[in-house]
Design an enzyme around this catalytic site. Structure first.
Site, short mmCIF file in Angstrom:
data_model
loop_
_atom_site.label_atom_id
_atom_site.label_comp_id
_atom_site.label_asym_id
_atom_site.label_seq_id
_atom_site.Cartn_x
_atom_site.Cartn_y
_atom_site.Cartn_z
N HIS A 34 38.37 34.24 47.81
CA HIS A 34 39.64 34.74 48.34
C HIS A 34 39.40 35.20 49.78
O HIS A 34 39.36 36.39 50.08
CB HIS A 34 40.20 35.87 47.48
CG HIS A 34 41.10 35.38 46.40
ND1 HIS A 34 42.30 34.76 46.65
CD2 HIS A 34 40.96 35.39 45.05
CE1 HIS A 34 42.88 34.42 45.52
NE2 HIS A 34 42.09 34.77 44.53
N ASP A 51 44.22 37.59 46.98
CA ASP A 51 43.92 38.51 45.88
C ASP A 51 44.68 39.82 46.07
O ASP A 51 45.22 40.39 45.12
CB ASP A 51 42.42 38.76 45.77
CG ASP A 51 41.78 39.19 47.09
OD1 ASP A 51 42.29 38.82 48.17
OD2 ASP A 51 40.76 39.91 47.06
N GLU A 107 40.77 48.89 51.01
CA GLU A 107 41.66 48.89 49.85
C GLU A 107 42.71 50.00 49.90
O GLU A 107 43.72 49.94 49.18
CB GLU A 107 40.84 48.99 48.57
CG GLU A 107 40.05 47.71 48.29
CD GLU A 107 39.15 47.79 47.07
OE1 GLU A 107 38.94 46.75 46.43
OE2 GLU A 107 38.66 48.91 46.77
N TYR A 116 54.37 21.94 57.29
CA TYR A 116 54.98 23.24 57.04
C TYR A 116 55.85 23.54 58.26
O TYR A 116 55.37 23.44 59.40
CB TYR A 116 53.94 24.36 56.94
CG TYR A 116 53.13 24.42 55.68
CD1 TYR A 116 53.25 23.47 54.67
CD2 TYR A 116 52.20 25.44 55.50
CE1 TYR A 116 52.49 23.55 53.52
CE2 TYR A 116 51.43 25.52 54.35
CZ TYR A 116 51.57 24.57 53.37
OH TYR A 116 50.81 24.64 52.23
#
Length: 439
Positions: A140, A145, A418, A342
């Site tokens: 990831h 994630d 985090e 895209y």
């Protein structure tokens, strides 16, 4: 947080440590904002656990079977309506509020990249998978994630406020944002085709992407934000010969070198990059099997990034002309093909002006609504072609990592602080709640 690696999310939930009722606002919290703050803080350990679990078990595009199962299980536990197998491996959760109203969607992507992880994290990936016929490491490396974990966190917070919500929130967990394998289909295109924006009909959609910017910073810009992207594949057919007799065949190495130089020259000297940023990159060159054999075939691949249809058409035409001419010069057949487009990620102007206020609630004083153009691309852009959309970046750089040297998305060293996951959860919750409260 280290103990979260060895304790499963299910075990924590079953034990009652991370149940939805625990997310209720403590006595004395003021209003809806206080409830969201308290709920986001309460769910943060669970969000971290989800992030680490998904990070340690990454899956490539259209292969996100384990991740999708985790998402579906958690959404069902919250009491949401859940549709699985959307766009191959996607999951859609629907939370109907206690009062009637509009429909807002929040989207996260689930796929990882064929990258060998070098972060040294205790929950680093050791996974491998098959990608376009090769066994590759999987990581990831783009932060998906965290996107999965934050959207599950937002779903948890909003589920705990269900009775007070005037309207419906749709949670879209999408596979294959990085693009499917050559010859395959996937991502937002298939999610839309499979009804991700229908039943109920979505009125607006928001997306969030983590990156190496300042921690807790939220930034975006109205209208064009991320570049449009096209996959470039160059094929060359020549004549095989002994490496000691290059004049008896066609020298593929020289052709590849000339093509790279020609494309760099197009991007640097033949177009006005001051009027619109443009990137044309060759990333892979595949030819040959032995040091003394000049091969018959050459395949190169890369990417084109542009911000306007006119610039895209101009660069494609120049590239195809240059590649064909180089092949002719050597006596080979050379062709450049552009596929898997895209579009530019377009932030609705009115919604972009409005969204700054809910983002300020999530990260006061750290919102920039005039961010620089991003030459990265996102298939979130396809949702924006169907309904009003805003895509926002969340800074996630750790405090001890200098800005200048921070590993970027797609780096084998990419990692995040985090603590910013809590900010991301709040951003998604406030965008959804405030949109549904609009008159």
């Amino acid at each position: 947080m280290g103990a979260l690696k060895t304790v499963s999310v299910l075990a924590l939930t079953a034990a009652g440590f991370l149940s939805v009722p625990a997310l209720a606002a403590p006595a004395g919290s003021k209003g809806e904002g206080g409830k969201v703050e308290a709920a986001a803080k309460a769910v943060q350990p669970k969000v971290v656990a989800w992030r680490r679990d998904v990070h340690e078990h990454p899956e490539l595009g259209n292969q996100e079977v384990r991740t999708a199962a985790l998402v579906a299980r958690e959404l069902k536990a919250l009491g949401l309506e859940v549709r699985e197998g959307v766009g191959k491996t996607g999951v859609v959760g629907v939370l109907k509020g206690g009062k009637p109203g509009k429909v807002v969607a929040l989207r996260a992507d689930m796929d990882a990249l064929p990258v060998l992880e070098k972060t040294g994290l205790s929950f680093a990936s050791k996974a491998t998978a098959t990608w376009e016929g090769k066994t590759v490491p999987v990581m990831h490396a783009c932060g998906h994630d965290t996107h999965v974990a934050m959207l599950l966190g937002a779903a948890t917070v909003l589920a705990g406020m269900k009775n007070d919500i005037a309207g419906t929130v749709v949670f879209i967990f999408q596979p294959a944002e990085e693009g499917p394998q050559a010859g395959d289909e996937g991502g937002a295109k298939l999610m839309i085709a499979d009804g991700a924006l229908d039943n109920p009909k979505v009125d607006a959609i928001f997306g969030l992407h983590i990156g190496p910017g300042d921690a807790h910073a939220l930034n975006y810009r109205p209208e064009g934000f991320y570049a449009g992207a096209d996959r470039l594949t160059i094929t060359v057919k020549g004549k095989q010969t002994h490496g000691a007799r290059p004049w008896a065949g066609i020298d593929m190495a020289s052709i590849s070198a000339d093509i790279v130089q020609a494309l760099n020259q197009i991007a640097a000297r033949q177009i006005d990059v001051g009027t619109s940023p443009t990137v044309l990159t060759i990333a892979t060159i595949n030819m040959g099997v032995r040091n003394n054999i000049i091969p018959e075939d050459l395949v190169m691949s890369g990417t084109l990034r542009t911000f306007t249809p006119e610039r895209k058409a101009e660069v494609i035409a120049k590239t195809q002309k240059a590649v064909a001419a180089i092949g002719d010069r050597y006596g080979a057949k050379a062709e450049a093909v552009f596929t898997q487009p895209y579009p530019v990620t377009w932030n609705d102007a009115a919604l972009s002006k409005w969204v700054k206020a809910p983002l300020e609630k999530a990260s006061p004083g750290k919102v920039d609504d005039q961010a620089a153009l991003v030459t990265g691309a996102e298939d979130f852009s396809l949702y924006g072609q169907k309904v009003p959309a805003v895509f926002v970046q969340l800074g996630g750089r750790k405090a001890d990592v200098p800005a200048a040297g921070a590993p970027a998305n797609h780096s084998p060293y990419f990692d995040i602080d985090e603590a910013v996951l809590e900010t991301g959860v709040k951003a998604e919750v406030f965008m959804a709640l405030d949109y549904l409260a609009r008159k």
